[in-house]
Design a protein around this motif. Structure first.
Motif, PDB file in Angstrom:
ATOM      1  N   PHE A  77       0.834  -1.197   0.000  1.00 18.59           N
ATOM      2  CA  PHE A  77       0.000   0.000   0.000  1.00 18.59           C
ATOM      3  C   PHE A  77       0.874   1.254   0.000  1.00 18.59           C
ATOM      4  N   LEU A  78       1.518   1.539   1.083  1.00 20.07           N
ATOM      5  CA  LEU A  78       2.436   2.669   1.178  1.00 20.07           C
ATOM      6  C   LEU A  78       3.619   2.258   2.050  1.00 20.07           C
ATOM      7  N   GLY A  79       4.818   2.389   1.521  1.00 21.06           N
ATOM      8  CA  GLY A  79       6.009   2.070   2.314  1.00 21.06           C
ATOM      9  C   GLY A  79       5.995   0.637   2.792  1.00 21.06           C
ATOM     10  N   LYS A  80       5.936   0.480   4.113  1.00 18.40           N
ATOM     11  CA  LYS A  80       5.946  -0.853   4.721  1.00 18.40           C
ATOM     12  C   LYS A  80       4.543  -1.308   5.106  1.00 18.40           C
ATOM     13  N   ARG A  81       3.530  -0.623   4.603  1.00 17.16           N
ATOM     14  CA  ARG A  81       2.144  -1.007   4.879  1.00 17.16           C
ATOM     15  C   ARG A  81       1.645  -1.910   3.759  1.00 17.16           C
ATOM     16  N   TYR A  82       0.931  -2.937   4.161  1.00 18.99           N
ATOM     17  CA  TYR A  82       0.364  -3.898   3.218  1.00 18.99           C
ATOM     18  C   TYR A  82      -1.130  -4.017   3.489  1.00 18.99           C
ATOM     19  N   PHE A  83      -1.899  -4.210   2.431  1.00 21.74           N
ATOM     20  CA  PHE A  83      -3.337  -4.409   2.565  1.00 21.74           C
ATOM     21  C   PHE A  83      -3.633  -5.874   2.280  1.00 21.74           C
ATOM     22  N   LYS A  84      -4.116  -6.584   3.299  1.00 22.89           N
ATOM     23  CA  LYS A  84      -4.421  -8.006   3.162  1.00 22.89           C
ATOM     24  C   LYS A  84      -5.928  -8.189   3.039  1.00 22.89           C
ATOM     25  N   THR A  85      -6.330  -8.895   1.998  1.00 23.30           N
ATOM     26  CA  THR A  85      -7.731  -9.223   1.774  1.00 23.30           C
ATOM     27  C   THR A  85      -7.905 -10.720   2.004  1.00 23.30           C
ATOM     28  N   ASN A  86      -8.837 -11.081   2.868  1.00 25.27           N
ATOM     29  CA  ASN A  86      -9.085 -12.486   3.188  1.00 25.27           C
ATOM     30  C   ASN A  86     -10.553 -12.797   2.930  1.00 25.27           C
ATOM     31  N   GLN A  87     -10.839 -13.441   1.797  1.00 26.00           N
ATOM     32  CA  GLN A  87     -12.208 -13.835   1.496  1.00 26.00           C
ATOM     33  C   GLN A  87     -12.454 -15.198   2.116  1.00 26.00           C
ATOM     34  N   MET A  88     -13.407 -15.241   3.027  1.00 27.11           N
ATOM     35  CA  MET A  88     -13.711 -16.471   3.752  1.00 27.11           C
ATOM     36  C   MET A  88     -15.024 -17.056   3.233  1.00 27.11           C
ATOM     37  N   CYS A  89     -15.089 -18.382   3.255  1.00 26.27           N
ATOM     38  CA  CYS A  89     -16.316 -19.080   2.892  1.00 26.27           C
ATOM     39  C   CYS A  89     -16.733 -19.946   4.076  1.00 26.27           C
ATOM     40  N   ILE A  90     -17.971 -19.807   4.468  1.00 26.99           N
ATOM     41  CA  ILE A  90     -18.547 -20.639   5.520  1.00 26.99           C
ATOM     42  C   ILE A  90     -19.647 -21.451   4.861  1.00 26.99           C
ATOM     43  N   GLN A  91     -19.462 -22.749   4.815  1.00 27.86           N
ATOM     44  CA  GLN A  91     -20.477 -23.636   4.243  1.00 27.86           C
ATOM     45  C   GLN A  91     -21.307 -24.226   5.376  1.00 27.86           C
ATOM     46  N   TYR A  92     -22.604 -24.270   5.155  1.00 30.09           N
ATOM     47  CA  TYR A  92     -23.516 -24.842   6.141  1.00 30.09           C
ATOM     48  C   TYR A  92     -24.240 -26.027   5.521  1.00 30.09           C
ATOM     49  N   PHE A  93     -24.172 -27.169   6.209  1.00 30.54           N
ATOM     50  CA  PHE A  93     -24.860 -28.387   5.775  1.00 30.54           C
ATOM     51  C   PHE A  93     -26.056 -28.599   6.702  1.00 30.54           C
ATOM     52  N   PRO A  94     -27.277 -28.460   6.179  1.00 31.47           N
ATOM     53  CA  PRO A  94     -28.470 -28.553   7.030  1.00 31.47           C
ATOM     54  C   PRO A  94     -28.758 -29.985   7.468  1.00 31.47           C
ATOM     55  N   VAL A  95     -29.496 -30.080   8.556  1.00 33.45           N
ATOM     56  CA  VAL A  95     -29.854 -31.396   9.096  1.00 33.45           C
ATOM     57  C   VAL A  95     -31.185 -31.886   8.514  1.00 33.45           C
ATOM     58  N   ASP A  96     -32.108 -30.974   8.239  1.00 31.51           N
ATOM     59  CA  ASP A  96     -33.437 -31.334   7.738  1.00 31.51           C
ATOM     60  C   ASP A  96     -33.392 -31.445   6.215  1.00 31.51           C
ATOM     61  N   LYS A  97     -33.407 -32.652   5.702  1.00 32.10           N
ATOM     62  CA  LYS A  97     -33.295 -32.881   4.256  1.00 32.10           C
ATOM     63  C   LYS A  97     -34.555 -32.466   3.493  1.00 32.10           C
ATOM     64  N   ASP A  98     -35.699 -32.439   4.163  1.00 33.01           N
ATOM     65  CA  ASP A  98     -36.951 -32.088   3.497  1.00 33.01           C
ATOM     66  C   ASP A  98     -37.159 -30.578   3.385  1.00 33.01           C
ATOM     67  N   ARG A  99     -36.535 -29.820   4.270  1.00 36.17           N
ATOM     68  CA  ARG A  99     -36.725 -28.366   4.300  1.00 36.17           C
ATOM     69  C   ARG A  99     -35.372 -27.648   4.270  1.00 36.17           C
ATOM     70  N   LYS A 100     -34.522 -28.027   3.336  1.00 37.21           N
ATOM     71  CA  LYS A 100     -33.167 -27.474   3.245  1.00 37.21           C
ATOM     72  C   LYS A 100     -33.175 -25.965   3.027  1.00 37.21           C
ATOM     73  N   LYS A 101     -33.978 -25.510   2.081  1.00 36.47           N
ATOM     74  CA  LYS A 101     -33.982 -24.088   1.739  1.00 36.47           C
ATOM     75  C   LYS A 101     -34.438 -23.233   2.916  1.00 36.47           C
ATOM     76  N   GLU A 102     -35.473 -23.669   3.583  1.00 39.79           N
ATOM     77  CA  GLU A 102     -35.987 -22.916   4.719  1.00 39.79           C
ATOM     78  C   GLU A 102     -34.943 -22.834   5.830  1.00 39.79           C
ATOM     79  N   GLU A 103     -34.303 -23.948   6.117  1.00 36.02           N
ATOM     80  CA  GLU A 103     -33.279 -23.974   7.165  1.00 36.02           C
ATOM     81  C   GLU A 103     -32.068 -23.122   6.783  1.00 36.02           C
TER      82      GLU A 103
END
Length: 141
Positions: free
Chosen positions: A49-75
């Motif tokens: 970025f400037l001099g000894k400054r750095y800009f770190k970007t960390n894109q995180m992904c959180i995956q969720y696996f639902p328990v109710d197979k019949d109502r996945k979208k709602e959950e």
């Protein structure tokens, strides 16, 4: 830094959802216990970025696996609303970090929640100091 962010996300998920939801940070071959979250970093970047400054970007992904197979979208819809709130601020190495660029999408019955945690980092440079310095000054006239 990335591991500290993952730890902060895991702590925030546990505080919001409790111990009934398992959080994984590594891949699981067998014995996946649903409902559960997978937390990982997708695309870390580091730019000067400037001099000894750095800009770190960390894109995180959180995956969720639902328990109710019949109502996945709602959950998944209910979980995504809670994720927007609980991941807005997390604690990373004792400091608060704000999540940005949050979005959620469902793919094949699994919720994928994306959030960025971006930081400025200052790198200290190791300097070698002289052991002794002598100076002689005289005034003319």
């Amino acid at each position: 830094m990335i591991n500290s962010i993952i730890e902060g996300i895991s702590i925030s998920l546990n505080a919001e959802f409790g111990d009934n939801y398992t959080t994984y940070t590594e891949s699981v071959e067998q014995g996946l216990k649903e409902p559960c979250f997978f937390v990982f970093c997708i695309n870390p970047t580091n730019r000067v970025f400037l001099g000894k400054r750095y800009f770190k970007t960390n894109q995180m992904c959180i995956q969720y696996f639902p328990v109710d197979k019949d109502r996945k979208k709602e959950e998944c819809n209910a979980v995504s609303e809670r994720l927007f709130d609980c991941l807005e601020y997390i604690t990373v190495s004792g400091d608060l970090a704000r999540g940005t660029k949050m979005n959620a999408e469902m793919v094949d019955g699994v919720l994928n929640f994306f959030v960025n945690y971006d930081f400025f980092v200052y790198k200290k440079e190791d300097t070698v100091s002289m052991e002794e310095l002598s100076e002689s000054v005289s005034v003319k006239g």
